[in-house]
Design an enzyme around this catalytic site. Sequence first.
Site, mmCIF file in Angstrom:
data_model
loop_
_atom_site.group_PDB
_atom_site.id
_atom_site.type_symbol
_atom_site.label_atom_id
_atom_site.label_comp_id
_atom_site.label_asym_id
_atom_site.label_seq_id
_atom_site.Cartn_x
_atom_site.Cartn_y
_atom_site.Cartn_z
ATOM 1 N N ASP A 93 0.864 -1.188 0.000
ATOM 2 C CA ASP A 93 0.000 0.000 0.000
ATOM 3 C C ASP A 93 0.897 1.234 0.000
ATOM 4 O OD1 ASP A 93 -2.080 1.788 0.270
ATOM 5 O OD2 ASP A 93 -2.198 1.559 2.446
ATOM 6 N N LYS A 149 -15.189 4.387 -5.263
ATOM 7 C CA LYS A 149 -16.246 5.305 -4.804
ATOM 8 C C LYS A 149 -17.335 5.488 -5.864
ATOM 9 C CE LYS A 149 -12.889 7.781 -1.941
ATOM 10 N NZ LYS A 149 -12.365 9.083 -1.497
ATOM 11 N N ASP A 151 -20.160 4.281 -5.662
ATOM 12 C CA ASP A 151 -21.426 4.501 -4.960
ATOM 13 C C ASP A 151 -21.748 5.987 -4.829
ATOM 14 O OD1 ASP A 151 -19.067 4.343 -3.387
ATOM 15 O OD2 ASP A 151 -20.260 4.376 -1.549
ATOM 16 N N LEU A 475 33.553 35.378 -0.556
ATOM 17 C CA LEU A 475 32.549 36.252 -1.156
ATOM 18 C C LEU A 475 33.171 37.232 -2.142
ATOM 19 C CD1 LEU A 475 30.547 37.052 2.104
ATOM 20 C CD2 LEU A 475 29.761 35.608 0.207
ATOM 21 N N SER A 478 35.963 39.933 -1.190
ATOM 22 C CA SER A 478 36.672 39.465 0.009
ATOM 23 C C SER A 478 38.176 39.667 -0.093
ATOM 24 C CB SER A 478 36.375 37.982 0.244
ATOM 25 O OG SER A 478 36.812 37.203 -0.864
ATOM 26 N N SER A 548 33.160 30.287 -5.938
ATOM 27 C CA SER A 548 32.840 28.854 -5.782
ATOM 28 C C SER A 548 31.987 28.621 -4.531
ATOM 29 C CB SER A 548 34.105 27.999 -5.741
ATOM 30 O OG SER A 548 35.077 28.509 -4.870
#
EC number: 2.7.1.25
Length: 652
Positions: A93, A149, A151, A475, A478, A548
Amino acid sequence: MKTADAVLRILACGSVDDGKSTLIGHLLFLTGNLTEDQLEVLHDESARLGRSGAAPDYSLLLDGLLDERQQGITIDVAHRYLATGGRKYILADAPGHEQYTRNMATAASRCDAAILLLDATTGFLPQTRRHALICALFGIRQLLLVVNKMDLTGWSRERFLEISEHCRQLTDDLRLFGVCPEQPVVVPVSALAGDNLTARSPHTPWYDGPTVLDWLQSVPCADLRRDNGARLPVQYVLHAGQQGADSRQGLPELLRGSGSDVFRGYCGHLSGGPLQQGERVAILPSGVETSVQQIWSGFRLIEKAEPGQEIALTLAGEQDVARGDCIVPAGNRPEQADRFKVRVVCLDTQALLPARRYRFRSACGTVTAEITRIRNRIGLASYQRLAADRLEMNDVGEVELQLSRQLPFDPYDRNSQTGSFVLIDQGSHASVACGMILHPLRRAANIHRHRETVAPAERALLKAQSPCVIWLTGLSGSGKSSIANALERLLVDQGCHTMLLDGDNLRHGLNRDLGFTEPDRIENIRRIGEVAKLMTEAGLIVITAFISPYRSDRDMVRQMFAEGDFFEVHVATPLAVCEQRDPKGLYRLARSGVIPNFTGINSPYEEPLQAELVLAAGASQTADDAMAIVGMLRRCGKLQPATDQAVPVGGV
């Protein structure tokens, strides 16, 4: 394994709230596969949760987790055993929620046939089509489409015929896509009331097809057990003997029957075809040939093993066999390759990206893999192949893989055990995708490494230095490029042969076709890594200055080099300082929304966890930072120790 003894694995899948758990639970009840204790617990739990009504809540037989019972949904795959009419089944299931598609795909990979449910009041949903596609891709050809379903529609024949037509169109779409399931059987049911589960319902006099149980008993076994050659991937090496009696206590019968003081059994799940005692076999990937001495099933010695059995083999002679090796008939060996076209189902929130490296784990071993190309993503609406540069969670697509070494394999449609795999993220260790091998790429056989007559060590000797890569990361703003320039000047003034690779410079040439999206950033770093590797093989000391931003990409480059030849240097200038400097005005543009995907603002930067050196760069300490890198290289033996002679600083 005789056909009558075969256990069929049947998957129940579909969208959320289509009634999968209720159908299986009610089927177990109607076929007498529940014990008195289970029935008692079923009624008690239904009453406790207020779901008893006129009938118990049969879904409780499958929803075992507390969250499942409280929310009324399936989260994990539940397996139940069913025996009826002389046949045996394991019913799986599978959850219907999109976020649990990975659970459904895992279950589908082990099943022989599938029951696909859909709600008669809603019809086909995207998740229904996704599950149908995954079933087909995993080789499930026997499909029962259950319109549940009914019904709630007043047992409308017109609604059933409308949905049946959509079901047939679904099969046609799958065939056009290239997978060919059998024409599905469509049955109208009410899983809650039990209509058309085990007996014809009086509510559907217009339906003359089989019930769900009729279909289960008609699913063929023989076609699901084709003999494509025995395959025994070694999962465990069972070793006992020569270490004293204690090491043999768990295996007394084995040791008495082995005819030796030492027992070595190679254990695994047999697939593809039978294997018998005395048969000539090969051990892959080495290719060494020997013969099967004994076959054990538990503590029982057998002459012949059938597909689906868990066995242990002993082999003639002293053999070097390890976990991940594959034992196959000597005259029916699988192919070996390191480049493949594969289909994948993405399992993780992290996107699957080209040029990123993963761990490739299959029954025949674990190696490093790189996605060299994403060929397409499969659209659920029409099952068409769509252009894509990434695959997100729950996407299904086709990609090309490059492995770090050759592995034995079979195409998935011949052997699902040796043709399937999982891709694992090397940093988080999460399973990011499961997949199936379609075929090896032709260039895997056409491309061979050229053996060079001059080795990299000879080139380095000519330059009297130890080549390496100094990878500056940090960064924007930097100070990476300034430090790289100062470092190169120091090294050149000491007589070193160097090459500086700067991110901006390379984007003017080699990488000018790349942008700043995540896939482009990954490809940018991959190319630079390959260039840096070639330059170190030429004997150079290579200095790189790149943002990077992703750890996985820097680790990818690190793996290209021998241990001790790659130095990650983190220029750890804080974001506030970088933004204050803003030498190119990029932070200002990023803050105003002009530049998307800018690292540190609207794109992440992942700091190194184990960098060889961390520099807290400042505007006035560039020379000191360069000297710190030189000192690191000297300590690691990459540069000669400093002499008393003053070293000119040149342009520093």
